[in-house]
Design a protein around this motif. Sequence first.
Motif, PDB file in Angstrom:
ATOM      1  N   LEU A   4       0.837  -1.189   0.000  1.00 22.49           N
ATOM      2  CA  LEU A   4       0.000   0.000   0.000  1.00 22.49           C
ATOM      3  C   LEU A   4       0.879   1.248   0.000  1.00 22.49           C
ATOM      4  N   LEU A   5       0.526   2.203  -0.853  1.00 24.74           N
ATOM      5  CA  LEU A   5       1.184   3.503  -0.880  1.00 24.74           C
ATOM      6  C   LEU A   5       0.185   4.535  -0.379  1.00 24.74           C
ATOM      7  N   VAL A   6       0.566   5.299   0.642  1.00 22.50           N
ATOM      8  CA  VAL A   6      -0.299   6.318   1.211  1.00 22.50           C
ATOM      9  C   VAL A   6       0.305   7.683   0.928  1.00 22.50           C
ATOM     10  N   ILE A   7      -0.462   8.544   0.255  1.00 20.47           N
ATOM     11  CA  ILE A   7      -0.011   9.915  -0.001  1.00 20.47           C
ATOM     12  C   ILE A   7      -0.648  10.822   1.039  1.00 20.47           C
ATOM     13  N   GLY A   8       0.169  11.398   1.890  1.00 27.40           N
ATOM     14  CA  GLY A   8      -0.324  12.263   2.957  1.00 27.40           C
ATOM     15  C   GLY A   8      -0.180  11.592   4.310  1.00 27.40           C
ATOM     16  N   SER A   9       0.386  12.326   5.276  1.00 24.03           N
ATOM     17  CA  SER A   9       0.634  11.735   6.594  1.00 24.03           C
ATOM     18  C   SER A   9      -0.088  12.482   7.701  1.00 24.03           C
ATOM     19  N   GLY A  10      -1.233  13.089   7.371  1.00 24.72           N
ATOM     20  CA  GLY A  10      -2.082  13.642   8.409  1.00 24.72           C
ATOM     21  C   GLY A  10      -2.796  12.510   9.122  1.00 24.72           C
ATOM     22  N   ILE A  55      -3.655   5.001  -1.468  1.00 30.11           N
ATOM     23  CA  ILE A  55      -4.641   5.813  -0.760  1.00 30.11           C
ATOM     24  C   ILE A  55      -4.223   7.275  -0.869  1.00 30.11           C
ATOM     25  N   SER A  56      -5.110   8.097  -1.414  1.00 29.71           N
ATOM     26  CA  SER A  56      -4.866   9.533  -1.474  1.00 29.71           C
ATOM     27  C   SER A  56      -5.498  10.163  -0.252  1.00 29.71           C
ATOM     28  N   ALA A  57      -4.646  10.658   0.656  1.00 31.09           N
ATOM     29  CA  ALA A  57      -5.113  11.252   1.911  1.00 31.09           C
ATOM     30  C   ALA A  57      -4.487  12.626   2.063  1.00 31.09           C
ATOM     31  N   VAL A  58      -4.798  13.504   1.110  1.00 35.58           N
ATOM     32  CA  VAL A  58      -4.160  14.817   1.044  1.00 35.58           C
ATOM     33  C   VAL A  58      -5.100  15.930   1.506  1.00 35.58           C
ATOM     34  N   GLY A  59      -5.962  15.591   2.446  1.00 36.72           N
ATOM     35  CA  GLY A  59      -6.846  16.603   3.007  1.00 36.72           C
ATOM     36  C   GLY A  59      -8.252  16.549   2.434  1.00 36.72           C
ATOM     37  N   VAL A  60      -9.075  17.487   2.877  1.00 35.20           N
ATOM     38  CA  VAL A  60     -10.467  17.551   2.442  1.00 35.20           C
ATOM     39  C   VAL A  60     -10.816  18.973   2.027  1.00 35.20           C
ATOM     40  N   VAL A  61     -11.915  19.088   1.289  1.00 35.59           N
ATOM     41  CA  VAL A  61     -12.417  20.406   0.869  1.00 35.59           C
ATOM     42  C   VAL A  61     -13.886  20.512   1.259  1.00 35.59           C
TER      43      VAL A  61
END
Length: 479
Positions: free
Chosen positions: A190-196, A281-287
Amino acid sequence: MSSYDVIVIGSGPGGYVTAIRAAQLGLKTAVVEREHLGGICLNWGCIPTKALLRSAEILHYGQHAKDYGLVLNGSISADTAAVVKRSRGVSAQLATGVGFLLKKNKVDVIWGEATITKPGEISVVASTRSVQGPPIPPPKGAQGPGTYQAKHIILATGARPRVLPGIEPDRKLIWTYFDAMVPAETPKSLLVIGSGAIGIEFASFYRTLGAEVTVVEVLPQILPVEDEEIAAHARKRFEKQGFKILTGAKVTKVEKGANSVTATVETADGKTQAITADRLISAVGVVGNIENLGLEKLGVKTERGCIVTDGVARTSVPGIYAIGDVAGPPMLAHKAEHEGVVCVEAIAGKHPHPLEKDKIPGCTYCTPQVASVGLTEKKAKEAGYEVKVGRFPFIGNGKAIALGEPEGLVKTVFDAKTGKLLGAHMVGAEVTELIQGFVIAMNLETTEEELMHAVFPHPTLSEMMHESVLDAYGRAIHM
């Protein structure tokens, strides 16, 4: 045409809590929802992820049973389908509970998608979409499409995952957190983009289930909003568990294979490398969900994808309010709830204290857990404070050792001149439950003297909070 004192658009934690408090204050209230009572938090966010992480935690303890003098007869492994089923069941139970609470408090439910046609009036049409699968039918007794009037309209429409160009989710290979919550099977890599919080929680979950996990973070540290020292401790623990972590790095390209993705990652030194994983998984925040609400036509001011509000949730247009994620950071369920209560109490003439964002705690439910409130050491110094900093490690606490959890840290930051508690930061077992002690202290404007004189029970993890305060003033006992 039905008329109300208050209509809340959105039934997430902010929305339904706001509606219930409005009803308690004697205001005739309705809440509009388009797909599920309880919103993202109860159905696809806070709650189901904690259920998943609990399963992972139990698995972890089972895998380390010998550390506690226990012997398991046979191996322990994760049944992915059963783990997901349990998580969905927890969400369903709580969503049903929200419906009960609204009914108990005589809050009407209007089912559909709402647009504000003019101040004091909304139009509701049938819902045509859902986060996962076809539209969800309205609950029993809900009202449907039509025109509704209200003296006060409160927007609690939440937020959705931010999408980066070229990394658009496809629900098969590239996931948002929605997809990551209901996997058909556990990916081997698994590759996760974003570490929030979102990225790290899923990285922790899947790593415990056995996936090889790589986390890519564009900023210099993981968990960017946390204190540098706490984030560094967490990183060391994650890497010990087998995480691969790249900071100061960005994904410049993603190529899809038949059952895998290959990402080109550019690191801080300008070099590039290709990372192939089963899933991304793209976990680069929310809008914020500000579209299709009629805001532009009404002249409601927005900024950076969120609605601009004052300390009691009023927007630039009288009679229209906004709370929770759609009103900007911190995008946390408990912030939304408190913001909503402040909003309706102001509407009812109760003169509440405006929301103080610097006293809102944040929690990340990875292993180890991370929790904080207030200013980091760096932010406090940047704000011009002369600080006193206290630290206490878990290894010095008897309860932590007895639990088999000797790794962790509690850190406190004080104003050296006044003794005011500016911030508290923790990493380790159960810190998400401990942080509230410091939250209460900050809200009571407690100084180091009161905290030093408080008696903490023994043996508990909370004693580390006391010792951290003592350490800031050179009085720590157990180290």
